[in-house]
Write an enzyme that holds these catalytic residues in place. Sequence first.
Site, PDB file in Angstrom:
ATOM      1  N   ASP A 185       0.830  -1.206   0.000  1.00 24.09           N
ATOM      2  CA  ASP A 185       0.000   0.000   0.000  1.00 24.09           C
ATOM      3  C   ASP A 185       0.861   1.251   0.000  1.00 24.09           C
ATOM      4  O   ASP A 185       0.649   2.183  -0.797  1.00 24.09           O
ATOM      5  CB  ASP A 185      -0.901   0.026   1.240  1.00 24.09           C
ATOM      6  CG  ASP A 185      -2.192  -0.739   1.060  1.00 24.09           C
ATOM      7  OD1 ASP A 185      -2.686  -0.815  -0.076  1.00 24.09           O
ATOM      8  OD2 ASP A 185      -2.721  -1.250   2.056  1.00 24.09           O
ATOM      9  N   LEU A 186       1.811   1.304   0.913  1.00 24.25           N
ATOM     10  CA  LEU A 186       2.625   2.510   1.059  1.00 24.25           C
ATOM     11  C   LEU A 186       3.479   2.763  -0.174  1.00 24.25           C
ATOM     12  O   LEU A 186       3.582   3.907  -0.654  1.00 24.25           O
ATOM     13  CB  LEU A 186       3.515   2.389   2.298  1.00 24.25           C
ATOM     14  CG  LEU A 186       2.756   2.359   3.626  1.00 24.25           C
ATOM     15  CD1 LEU A 186       3.684   1.976   4.770  1.00 24.25           C
ATOM     16  CD2 LEU A 186       2.101   3.708   3.903  1.00 24.25           C
TER      17      LEU A 186
END
Length: 412
Positions: A185-186
């Site tokens: 995600d990051l």
Amino acid sequence: MDDSSLKKALGHIRVLDLTRVLAGPWCAQNLADLGADVIKIERPGAGDDTRHWGPPYLKDAQGRDTSEAAYYLAANRGKRSVTLDIATPEGQDLVRRLARQSDVVLENYKVGQLKKYGLDYESLKQEKPDLIYCSITGFGQTGPYAQRAGYDFIIQGMGGFMSITGERDDLPGGGPQKAGVAISDLMTGMYSTIAVMAALAHRDRTGEGQYIDMALLDVQVSMLANMNTNYLASGNPPKRWGNAHPNIVPYQTFATSDGHIIVAVGNDGQYRRFVEAGGRPELAVDERFATNPMRVRHRATLVPLLADMVKTKTKQQWIDALEAAGVPCGPINNLDEVFENPQVQARGLRMDLPHPAGGMVKLVGSPMKMSATPPRYDLPPPMLGQHTEAVLREVLGESEERIAELKDKGIV
């Protein structure tokens, strides 16, 4: 453009943020830190899912829990929150009008979901040809998995990360391990930020907008870096090595007499100084260990010898000795120790912002250090719908009567 906007790298940019949870909000927060006006669209009465992903929650001035989960606070500073029901025709019209006044649209809906609302790229491009539109999904807009929902944990497994992360299978505790944070995600948020910035630069040169198709799986595979090329060069899938390194020895954690340290030897000279500091200079001249390729081949023999050597000193004794010898090393800190670290403090990574729920919100600042246009922290993570009226008035020119009517209908 006023003088304050000129001091913000993206002070001339407006972003319409239709994302929630982490990858999209992380991208939008990066853009907000760099000065963009980010308008976060949320569901009336509910908002971003992560607002409720607690405890822990932000505390007010009296030390009581608020409704703002710490998870949500991590990825949403610098934005203005507008509650808007995009499932209604009037809500869709408001989003279209906001898109016309924006430079960038970010969204992370399922593939094709926004098309039925007329909020997909092809629809909005008709109204704003130079629009930059970034879609973030688990698997991208094409391919056999495009319709699947993508979750970071699953992507870490599918994308190969967990095959190289975790202790070796033949050791206690061995087996696949996810990262301690949602790395796919990051990293997708970071790659999306880069793609948006590149698209803005292209638009500024040519006047042409474009569509950006970002996928968690694509990012997870791409970010395996040298592990990918190790495999492509050899044909052998890399294995899990725990805290060791497949190509460098010693490059791992060791137990001292009172804790653990990381030793990251990058060349033969550093290795020699490491064993000399431990009183074992003979380990540097032994032909089995004299060069890194030989140390990799004889890892099973060497590492136990080094482990016994390291246990003879305390953590701080080793760090002092190795720093003096120019051997890369460091402690393994918990977050108490991280935020007490003088280097972390000197770099200004911790910051407090006043929050409308009362008290202060403690956050971690952007790592981007820029001399002319540094990141700005003008707004804390917003309360749900905090800026709805202001945005409708300022950006769309809606009257107080019209805003009241939209509220009565539950549109905003």
